[in-house]
Design a protein around this motif. Structure first.
Motif, PDB file in Angstrom:
ATOM      1  N   ALA A 220     -20.694  10.585 -10.789  1.00 48.56           N
ATOM      2  CA  ALA A 220     -21.692  11.655 -10.816  1.00 48.56           C
ATOM      3  C   ALA A 220     -22.861  11.313  -9.908  1.00 48.56           C
ATOM      4  O   ALA A 220     -23.354  10.176  -9.898  1.00 48.56           O
ATOM      5  CB  ALA A 220     -22.188  11.872 -12.247  1.00 48.56           C
ATOM      6  N   ARG A 224     -26.265  15.542 -10.575  1.00 54.99           N
ATOM      7  CA  ARG A 224     -25.429  15.818 -11.755  1.00 54.99           C
ATOM      8  C   ARG A 224     -25.876  14.968 -12.942  1.00 54.99           C
ATOM      9  O   ARG A 224     -25.813  15.425 -14.094  1.00 54.99           O
ATOM     10  CB  ARG A 224     -23.961  15.548 -11.422  1.00 54.99           C
ATOM     11  CG  ARG A 224     -23.381  16.498 -10.391  1.00 54.99           C
ATOM     12  CD  ARG A 224     -21.903  16.230 -10.184  1.00 54.99           C
ATOM     13  NE  ARG A 224     -21.133  16.515 -11.382  1.00 54.99           N
ATOM     14  CZ  ARG A 224     -20.654  17.721 -11.707  1.00 54.99           C
ATOM     15  NH1 ARG A 224     -20.906  18.761 -10.925  1.00 54.99           N
ATOM     16  NH2 ARG A 224     -19.929  17.889 -12.782  1.00 54.99           N
ATOM     17  N   HIS A 228     -26.818  16.882 -16.332  1.00 51.43           N
ATOM     18  CA  HIS A 228     -25.909  16.681 -17.450  1.00 51.43           C
ATOM     19  C   HIS A 228     -26.330  15.568 -18.414  1.00 51.43           C
ATOM     20  O   HIS A 228     -25.782  15.479 -19.512  1.00 51.43           O
ATOM     21  CB  HIS A 228     -24.486  16.383 -16.931  1.00 51.43           C
ATOM     22  CG  HIS A 228     -23.836  17.551 -16.271  1.00 51.43           C
ATOM     23  ND1 HIS A 228     -24.038  17.852 -14.941  1.00 51.43           N
ATOM     24  CD2 HIS A 228     -23.002  18.514 -16.749  1.00 51.43           C
ATOM     25  CE1 HIS A 228     -23.333  18.931 -14.613  1.00 51.43           C
ATOM     26  NE2 HIS A 228     -22.704  19.354 -15.692  1.00 51.43           N
TER      27      HIS A 228
END
Length: 323
Positions: A220, A224, A228
């Motif tokens: 990631a 991201r 997230h």
């Protein structure tokens, strides 16, 4: 003879006298009452300076009370409330409060979130940077507003000078409706962005580092990871800052008052907030009863807005938990 002396001394040594029983009772009573004694100062101050003024304001809002003759009270019932609801300037100030609140809260929290995300990484002089971004919050609202009033001056302000360098004409920041609201919102953003950034930074540092390590092992990117890992972990903190900022926007008073020095919020009430409208009615027109009614309208509005924010956050959390 020694046996008799021992027998007489034995009950005194083994039995409990009346003083011991009284001391034990006092200790039990103190154990029961001590928690209430510890919190009594807070509730005493809250009753004196919080609850009593709130209830007395509700009482005064039902009467006609003038500042010059504050001892004379005439029963009006809900007439003060109907009077302000029928006043066009009340709805203007309510609309201004909403627009200035949106213009100041949304950019402020977005910038604070970005600053906190940058400060969460290892940077040089992090302590100095954190202190520097908190300085606007420590600055007096009067000093900050007076400086920004000079910056947004129409003829000699720095903002219009910069606009002139790029070929744009001067903007009348104190007379135009949108321009004046942007100027007032800029002061609020400048003062509170650093404060909220440190709150977000504290929330980010409470997120377990294992989550970032796992996301990095999965490939990631930092973006991201932010969307997230960081944002879901910051959800309670974001809700808190939104609620506090909403309350602050509803009670906004110092910045619009000092921006031009007028309680009417400009010549056409273009940036008059509910706080200024309350001050104008109570200390400009001397209608204390009507000012008390405005205060209670603001209180109900804050309760509704905070309740709506909490309800939206709870429903969103339930939806994500059910996925």
């Amino acid at each position: 003879m020694p046996l008799t002396a021992t027998a007489k001394a034995a009950p005194r040594a083994s039995g409990a006298g009346p003083d011991d029983g009284r001391t034990a009772a006092l200790r039990r009573a103190w154990r029961t009452a001590s928690p209430y004694a510890y919190i009594a100062p807070f509730f005493t101050l809250f009753l004196a300076f919080g609850l009593f003024p709130l209830l007395y304001t509700a009482f005064v809002s039902l009467y006609r009370v003038e500042l010059q003759t504050s001892g004379e009270m005439e029963w009006r019932g809900l007439a003060n409330y109907t009077a302000i609801l029928g006043d066009a300037y009340f709805w203007t100030s309510l609309r201004n409060t909403f627009t200035i609140g949106v213009l100041s809260t949304v950019p402020q929290l977005a910038m604070a979130l970005g600053l906190a995300h940058l400060l969460n990484y290892k940077l040089r002089e992090r302590t100095f940077i954190r202190t520097a971004i908190l300085l606007p919050y420590a600055t007096s609202v009067a000093a900050a507003t007076l400086v920004f009033a000079q910056l947004f001056g129409r003829d000699f302000g720095l903002i219009n000078y910069v606009l002139g360098l790029v070929g744009l004409g001067p903007v009348d920041w104190q007379t135009g409706t949108v321009a004046s609201q942007i100027a007032v919102s800029t002061i609020v953003v400048w003062r509170w962005t650093g404060y909220n950034a440190l709150i977000y930074l504290a929330g980010m540092q409470s997120i377990p580092s294992e989550l970032y390590e796992a996301a990095e092992m999965d490939g990631a990117s930092r973006l991201r990871q932010f969307t997230h890992v960081t944002l879901p972990g910051l959800r309670p903190t974001i809700v808190f800052t939104v609620i506090v900022s909403t309350i602050g926007a509803t009670q906004l008073f110092g910045e619009p008052l000092l921006f031009e020095g007028s309680v009417s919020g400009g010549i056409s009430h273009q940036y008059q907030t509910l706080g200024l409208y309350l001050y104008e009615q109570g200390w400009g027109f001397f209608h204390l009863g009507r000012a008390a009614a405005i205060a209670w309208v603001m209180f109900v509005l804050i309760v509704v807005l905070v309740g709506a924010n909490a309800l939206i956050a709870r429903r969103r959390a339930r939806k994500e938990a059910g996925r």
